[in-house]
Every structure is written in structure tokens, then in C-alpha cells.
Design a protein around this motif. Structure first.
Motif, PDB file in Angstrom:
ATOM      1  N   PHE A 108     -10.204  -5.080 -27.974  1.00  0.00           N
ATOM      2  CA  PHE A 108     -10.133  -6.298 -28.380  1.00  0.00           C
ATOM      3  C   PHE A 108     -10.272  -8.040 -28.126  1.00  0.00           C
ATOM      4  N   ALA A 109     -10.158  -7.724 -26.860  1.00  0.00           N
ATOM      5  CA  ALA A 109     -10.385  -8.974 -26.491  1.00  0.00           C
ATOM      6  C   ALA A 109     -12.023  -8.637 -26.188  1.00  0.00           C
ATOM      7  N   VAL A 110     -12.828  -7.322 -25.796  1.00  0.00           N
ATOM      8  CA  VAL A 110     -14.304  -7.577 -26.337  1.00  0.00           C
ATOM      9  C   VAL A 110     -14.706  -8.001 -27.353  1.00  0.00           C
ATOM     10  N   GLU A 111     -14.388  -7.193 -27.859  1.00  0.00           N
ATOM     11  CA  GLU A 111     -14.632  -7.658 -29.370  1.00  0.00           C
ATOM     12  C   GLU A 111     -14.679  -8.920 -29.641  1.00  0.00           C
ATOM     13  N   GLN A 112     -14.160  -9.588 -29.509  1.00  0.00           N
ATOM     14  CA  GLN A 112     -14.248 -11.479 -29.753  1.00  0.00           C
ATOM     15  C   GLN A 112     -14.907 -11.931 -28.748  1.00  0.00           C
TER      16      GLN A 112
END
Length: 228
Positions: A108-112
Motif C-alpha cells: 500500500f505504501a508503494v502504491e501511494q
């Protein structure tokens, strides 16, 4: 949640008969009444059956409680803003998120980091899709569709291919539409270069209509909009 003392008591009741028979006579009274002695049944007692039930319930209570984006994702997939065409796939998705919460939060942090314009639920949907694809073997083998409705009023659908398949209905329709658009662009470029009248490729309207019909069918099926 079942207390530790209940678990401890249940565990002692579940000791195998061979261990119970080895206890001193004072534990059972008359030695002839010990489990395993002639004429004494070693079938599970009512207390032992209850202990089994107690431990089973305790294990269910011990499911991990995710935090962060994984927790939000579990709430999202249980909301009216998420739908999936296969109920079994939804159960598998919940387990994949719950037991892989740390990996989910990292993704999720990568997507953000890759996009500063998407909404929070769009990030959740992208991470959910990544989770399904990465763990495809944990889900039902057939093709299924996921849909999400987001904070800005937009929506999105993702087809997950059947195991062993390379295409989905969505990917085939999208490919046909992209090909028709490319043909349109080529015709426009030729018209500009030669001055010849532009003629729109007939397959463009057909491909667009087919894609729109597929999308509309899922909007209604997932109750993101009422049926016409």
C-alpha cells in the motif's frame, strides 16, 4: 475471547489415555477405575468433548487483528463500495489480507509513492488487486471480477483470469477497443498529412459499445447503480 485458564484446563482434559493411565492412583481413586484398566472405557468423555469445543473456539478467536491499510481494506471489502463475483474468492481475499497484513501495508505504501492523485480507496483497490494476483493459487480457479466504488464518485473493475488462462473477458474487450482507437488515430494522421477526408473506422463504435455494455452489466450486478 476464551481465557488462558480455560485453555489450560481444556488442555489437561485432552491428555491422551496413555498419559492419564500412568498417573498415580490418588488421581483417580481406585486403581481399577483408571482409564485403560480392564472394563473401563477410554472413549472421549463429555468433559473432553467440551474441551475440544473450547479449544476450537479459542483458536478462532486468535485470528490476527491487522492494523493500518490492511485493517481499512478488510472494512472496505465488507462495505457496499466493494463487490466480488465469487463469494469464495471474497473469503480467500479476507484471509490473504488478514494473514499477510504486513506485506499488504508495505505494498500500500508503494502504491501511494507511485501516485499522488488517487483516492484512498483506489489505493486499497490497487493493493487488493496486487494481493490477489500475487497469491492467485489461494483463490478459486475460475475467472472472477472485483469492483470498487471510490470517494470521488468513480468506479473501477478488475477481472482476474482463471488459473492457466492469459486473458479475461475484460482484457479481450479492452484490447479490441485499444486497437480500434489506434486505427482511428492512424486515420486521423493520414487525413492530416494528405488532406483526404477523415473516415472513422466502423469497428470503433462496435468496440466501445461492447466494452460499455460489459461495464454496465457489472455496475448493475454489483449494485453500484440501479437497473434501468
Amino acid at each position: 475471547m476464551t481465557s488462558l485458564s480455560a485453555l489450560s484446563t481444556a488442555a489437561s482434559l485432552l491428555a491422551p489415555p496413555s498419559r492419564l493411565a500412568a498417573q498415580p492412583a490418588s488421581v483417580f481413586g481406585d486403581a481399577a477405575a483408571r482409564p485403560g484398566a480392564p472394563g473401563v472405557s477410554v472413549q472421549p468423555s463429555a468433559a473432553r468433548t467440551l474441551a475440544l469445543s473450547t479449544i476450537s473456539g479459542a483458536l478462532l478467536d486468535m485470528k490476527p487483528e491487522p492494523t493500518g491499510a490492511a485493517k481499512e481494506a478488510l472494512e472496505f471489502i465488507d462495505s457496499d463500495d466493494f463487490a466480488i463475483s465469487d463469494p469464495a474468492a471474497k473469503l480467500a481475499l479476507a484471509d490473504a489480507i488478514r494473514y499477510g497484513a504486513d506485506a499488504f501495508n508495505r505494498r500500500f505504501a508503494v502504491e501511494q509513492a507511485l501516485d499522488d492523485k488517487a483516492t484512498y480507496k483506489q489505493f486499497l483497490m490497487r493493493t487488493i488487486t496486487h494481493t490477489v494476483v500475487k497469491n492467485r493459487e489461494l483463490f478459486p480457479p475460475g475467472e472472477f471480477v472485483m469492483g470498487g466504488r471510490f470517494e470521488d464518485g468513480s468506479f473501477g473493475f478488475v477481472s482476474i483470469a482463471a488459473i492457466g488462462a492469459k486473458e479475461t473477458e475484460q482484457s479481450r474487450l479492452t484490447a479490441a477497443l485499444d486497437a480500434a482507437k489506434a486505427k482511428k488515430n492512424a486515420a486521423l494522421a493520414e487525413s492530416t498529412a494528405t488532406g483526404a477526408p477523415y473516415v472513422e473506422p466502423p469497428e470503433l463504435a462496435e468496440a466501445q459499445a461492447a466494452f460499455d455494455a460489459w461495464q454496465e452489466s457489472w455496475l448493475v450486478a454489483f449494485k453500484f447503480k440501479p437497473a434501468a
